[in-house]
Write an enzyme that holds these catalytic residues in place. Sequence first.
Site, PDB file in Angstrom:
ATOM      1  N   GLY A   7     148.855  97.773  67.981  1.00  0.00           N
ATOM      2  CA  GLY A   7     150.090  98.252  67.264  1.00  0.00           C
ATOM      3  C   GLY A   7     150.997  99.108  68.423  1.00  0.00           C
ATOM      4  O   GLY A   7     150.519  99.322  69.669  1.00  0.00           O
ATOM      5  N   ASP A  12     151.873 102.088  68.821  1.00  0.00           N
ATOM      6  CA  ASP A  12     151.091 103.428  69.470  1.00  0.00           C
ATOM      7  C   ASP A  12     149.981 102.960  70.212  1.00  0.00           C
ATOM      8  O   ASP A  12     150.070 103.663  71.452  1.00  0.00           O
ATOM      9  CB  ASP A  12     150.580 104.536  68.305  1.00  0.00           C
ATOM     10  CG  ASP A  12     151.591 104.822  67.358  1.00  0.00           C
ATOM     11  OD1 ASP A  12     152.673 104.804  67.373  1.00  0.00           O
ATOM     12  OD2 ASP A  12     151.155 105.606  66.568  1.00  0.00           O
ATOM     13  N   ASP A  60     135.049  96.034  65.451  1.00  0.00           N
ATOM     14  CA  ASP A  60     135.909  96.137  64.286  1.00  0.00           C
ATOM     15  C   ASP A  60     135.635  97.719  63.739  1.00  0.00           C
ATOM     16  O   ASP A  60     134.266  98.027  63.782  1.00  0.00           O
ATOM     17  CB  ASP A  60     135.534  95.104  63.058  1.00  0.00           C
ATOM     18  CG  ASP A  60     136.201  94.934  61.929  1.00  0.00           C
ATOM     19  OD1 ASP A  60     136.064  96.031  61.493  1.00  0.00           O
ATOM     20  OD2 ASP A  60     136.757  94.090  61.745  1.00  0.00           O
ATOM     21  N   SER A  72     148.446 111.004  59.048  1.00  0.00           N
ATOM     22  CA  SER A  72     149.860 110.437  58.699  1.00  0.00           C
ATOM     23  C   SER A  72     150.569 111.494  57.693  1.00  0.00           C
ATOM     24  O   SER A  72     149.915 112.286  56.714  1.00  0.00           O
ATOM     25  CB  SER A  72     149.733 109.061  57.870  1.00  0.00           C
ATOM     26  OG  SER A  72     150.737 108.972  57.551  1.00  0.00           O
ATOM     27  N   GLU A 120     152.042 110.516  55.416  1.00  0.00           N
ATOM     28  CA  GLU A 120     151.936 109.994  53.895  1.00  0.00           C
ATOM     29  C   GLU A 120     150.768 110.723  53.401  1.00  0.00           C
ATOM     30  O   GLU A 120     150.818 110.442  51.897  1.00  0.00           O
ATOM     31  CB  GLU A 120     151.423 108.368  54.257  1.00  0.00           C
ATOM     32  CG  GLU A 120     152.766 107.507  54.343  1.00  0.00           C
ATOM     33  CD  GLU A 120     153.755 107.364  53.449  1.00  0.00           C
ATOM     34  OE1 GLU A 120     153.434 107.192  52.069  1.00  0.00           O
ATOM     35  OE2 GLU A 120     154.765 107.082  53.669  1.00  0.00           O
ATOM     36  N   TYR A 127     147.234 103.927  50.803  1.00  0.00           N
ATOM     37  CA  TYR A 127     146.895 104.191  52.480  1.00  0.00           C
ATOM     38  C   TYR A 127     146.854 105.649  52.555  1.00  0.00           C
ATOM     39  O   TYR A 127     146.265 106.241  53.414  1.00  0.00           O
ATOM     40  CB  TYR A 127     148.396 103.568  52.907  1.00  0.00           C
ATOM     41  CG  TYR A 127     148.438 104.066  54.394  1.00  0.00           C
ATOM     42  CD1 TYR A 127     147.851 103.661  55.239  1.00  0.00           C
ATOM     43  CD2 TYR A 127     149.495 105.095  54.690  1.00  0.00           C
ATOM     44  CE1 TYR A 127     147.879 103.792  56.740  1.00  0.00           C
ATOM     45  CE2 TYR A 127     149.590 105.589  55.978  1.00  0.00           C
ATOM     46  CZ  TYR A 127     149.000 104.687  56.883  1.00  0.00           C
ATOM     47  OH  TYR A 127     149.236 105.321  58.281  1.00  0.00           O
TER      48      TYR A 127
END
Length: 328
Positions: A11, A13, A56, A127, A129, A151
């Site tokens: 990503g 970041d 993962d 976040s 969000e 999310y």
Amino acid sequence: MPSALITGITGQDGMYLAELLHGKGYEVHALIRGQNNPKRALIETGFPYVQLHNGDLTDMSSLMRALRDSQPDEVYNLGAISFVAYSWENAHVTSDVTGKGVLNVLEAVRLHAGDDPGSVRFYQASSSEMFGKVQQVPQDESTLLWPRSPYGVAKVFGHYMTINYRESYGMHASSGILFNHESPRRGPEFVTRKVSRAVARIHLGLQDEIVMGNLDAKRDWGFAGDYVEAMWRMLQQDEADDYVIATGETHSIEELLDAAFGHVGIDDWRPRVRQDPRFMRPAEVDLLIGDATKARERLGWQPTVSFRELVAMMVEADLAEQKQLAGL
């Protein structure tokens, strides 16, 4: 030489953080999912100093192996399914990776650190969000969390789990409550990059219009390169804590369009923008604006790139990319 392990290396970041840490003399390790990850070559070519470890966030054994092999002083958990719109389509997967994945990394770090839980410093990418249906404007570290997407809910779980591990086990675990941050490395599915790429293509005559959702939603947008500096500064503090990272300015999608089209000399952009209900969120987050006073005072951090500078940077990068792709 200090060592750091980054999840989410593919990503924006992850890439900016890898550059920052390398520049500071770190040995940089990163977790990458899948032997055939389409972005593996990008990391191997563009960031040859990063040592990749297959793993993962949903697989504890792979996390333990990565920690064993990298022996990090710092762990930055940036990995997540981070596209908000996708989270409504795949709430279970988003919860497993973006939420429970945080628990897996925390537990792996705790077990790896053994009798000295504070020996490995941990950063969690929280976040804005999480604020969702905002209960206070602007939002700071004490604002009630009211997420409005799967999310956001998953991020709240990871955020509180990080606090719990800090308080329960004495881990040096900090969360950065990062408001929207963008860059030329942002994925094309995100609205800022969708706009900058479309504007570049419209300017070059490669497409006619851009299809958008809600133009009234407002966000606090900063530059990803500035925000990874804040992550690093958090882990240099004697005490772990949580910090809002934001510019303190809010801009609407309409302002984003105005700045992007304006950069290429298109003032009357409305005929080139079409709204489609398919791109509207089931539950919109209307106004996000962060109060980063704590980060400024304790970390000495502040943003260096303005909103219009950020938009110009992204449009210029997409102009160069689209010219190259089109052979112009």
